[in-house]
Write an enzyme that holds these catalytic residues in place. Structure first.
Site, mmCIF file in Angstrom:
data_model
loop_
_atom_site.group_PDB
_atom_site.id
_atom_site.type_symbol
_atom_site.label_atom_id
_atom_site.label_comp_id
_atom_site.label_asym_id
_atom_site.label_seq_id
_atom_site.Cartn_x
_atom_site.Cartn_y
_atom_site.Cartn_z
ATOM 1 N N THR A 63 0.892 -1.229 -0.028
ATOM 2 C CA THR A 63 0.050 -0.009 -0.058
ATOM 3 C C THR A 63 0.681 1.301 -0.099
ATOM 4 O O THR A 63 2.001 1.335 0.647
ATOM 5 C CB THR A 63 -0.817 -0.087 1.066
ATOM 6 O OG1 THR A 63 -1.953 -1.031 1.272
ATOM 7 C CG2 THR A 63 -1.677 1.527 1.422
ATOM 8 N N PHE B 269 1.334 4.926 0.832
ATOM 9 C CA PHE B 269 0.680 6.080 1.882
ATOM 10 C C PHE B 269 1.381 7.500 1.350
ATOM 11 O O PHE B 269 2.680 7.466 0.913
ATOM 12 C CB PHE B 269 1.390 5.618 3.234
ATOM 13 C CG PHE B 269 0.463 4.521 3.818
ATOM 14 C CD1 PHE B 269 -0.704 4.597 4.567
ATOM 15 C CD2 PHE B 269 1.045 3.179 3.286
ATOM 16 C CE1 PHE B 269 -1.406 3.696 4.919
ATOM 17 C CE2 PHE B 269 0.328 2.202 4.179
ATOM 18 C CZ PHE B 269 -0.948 2.267 4.620
#
Length: 360
Positions: A261, A263
């Site tokens: 992921t 960020f």
């Protein structure tokens, strides 16, 4: 055996102890100079955290190193050294999607270091609001996942907010199935954030097809629920398991072993040039033939590489879209600056989200 082992280790340990003695003295000298830097910054009202400067420090040391420490090890070590120095200057707070134990918290510590003060928030909206209101200097939000794509709410808020992106981090995501006792007896449902459920859907369908799946506001919230309800299993990481006192029933259940992921770190101050930067922007075009091609043509002409192109409905009742674009380089670099100047003339809408050191 033990006597021979200790005999051979003794001189090596003594050498390490001697080096540690030198290191602690040098680190304290470095911290003292960092405090002097902090006093100068206060005089000029300059920000304590300068991500471009920290990236320059890390890159320089990585280039100087002949090993055996790898670049990632040098980065991790010096982020903590610089974080400790920052904490001596000023206590910095970062808002993140909570509660404690989320991947957002893990990303916050990986980027800012363990000395940062975290402010857990119940939603991505609240992360943005906390930074805008001054409750935190920075916000940490997920923007896209390698399996499930963009985080829609973050994209919408990037469009609306006046905050700028000051940094990014790509975090490996390792999902575990957690329960109170490490088993599945009596478990009736699996709780997790909707993205986590989607990232584990094949594993869940294969191994626990009889269990109900329920979406939660975060994986850590699911872990908190599982800690208080023996019928609930949660999908979350190691940090959540430790914090909420859960056991791992199954480890690494994500469908993609390379699941990551991305960020982004939000703040109020623009970031200077680090030498290894990325610029994010949002654009829209008039609804006419060739509009997108005309929009992107300046990037090719000025030699600016586009690394991301994501479309999002404008939500105005017509078939119009916003395009979220990442390009290599800083907005103050000549090729990027020239490209942005042309885009501003050609686009129906242009918003520069920020220029910042790109993730390795």
């Amino acid at each position: 055996m033990d006597d021979e082992l200790n005999l051979r280790l003794k001189p090596l340990r003594e050498r390490i102890d001697a080096l540690d003695t030198q290191l602690i003295a040098l680190l304290n000298q470095r911290a003292a100079i960092a405090l002097e830097v902090g006093e100068v910054k206060k005089h000029f009202n300059a920000p304590v955290f300068r991500p471009e400067r920290e990236q320059q420090v890390i890159t320089r040391l990585q280039d100087l190193s002949d090993g055996p420490l790898a670049g990632q090890h040098i980065s991790a070590i010096w982020r903590e050294i610089m974080a400790a120095s920052r904490a001596l200057e000023k206590n910095i707070r970062a808002a993140y999607l909570g509660p404690v134990g989320t991947y957002s918290e893990q990303a916050m510590h990986a980027y800012f270091g363990l000395s940062i003060e975290g402010l857990p928030c119940p939603s991505i909206d609240e992360v943005f609001r906390s930074v805008e209101a001054g409750a935190a200097e920075f916000g940490v939000v997920p923007v896209e996942n390698s399996t499930e794509g963009a985080v829609s709410r973050t994209l919408d808020l990037l469009l609306q907010s006046q905050l700028v992106i000051g940094g990014e981090l790509a975090l490996p995501i390792h999902h575990n199935l957690l329960t109170l006792n490490g088993g599945l007896a009596g478990i009736t449902r699996v709780c997790a954030h909707a993205q986590a459920l989607a990232q584990c859907q094949r594993w869940l369908a294969t191994h626990v097809p009889h269990l109900e799946c329920q979406a939660m506001s975060s994986n850590a919230e699911a872990a908190r629920l599982a800690a208080n309800d023996p019928t609930v299993a949660a999908i979350a990481g190691d940090r959540a398991a430790t914090y909420y006192g859960l056991q791992v029933a199954y480890a690494l259940i994500q469908d993609d072993p390379h699941n990551r992921t991305r960020f982004v770190m939000m703040g109020k101050e623009p970031v200077g040039i680090s030498g290894r930067d990325q610029t994010s922007l949002i654009v829209s075009v008039k609804n006419e033939p060739g509009a997108v091609f005309k929009l992107l043509e300046p990037l090719a002409r000025h030699g600016v590489s586009m690394t991301r192109f994501e479309s999002r409905p404008a939500r105005v009742g017509t078939w119009e879209y916003y395009f979220y674009i990442d390009v290599e380089g800083h907005r103050d670099d000549a090729p990027v600056s020239a490209t942005l100047a042309e885009l501003e003339k050609k686009a129906a809408f242009l918003k520069i989200l920020g220029s910042y050191p790109r993730a390795t």
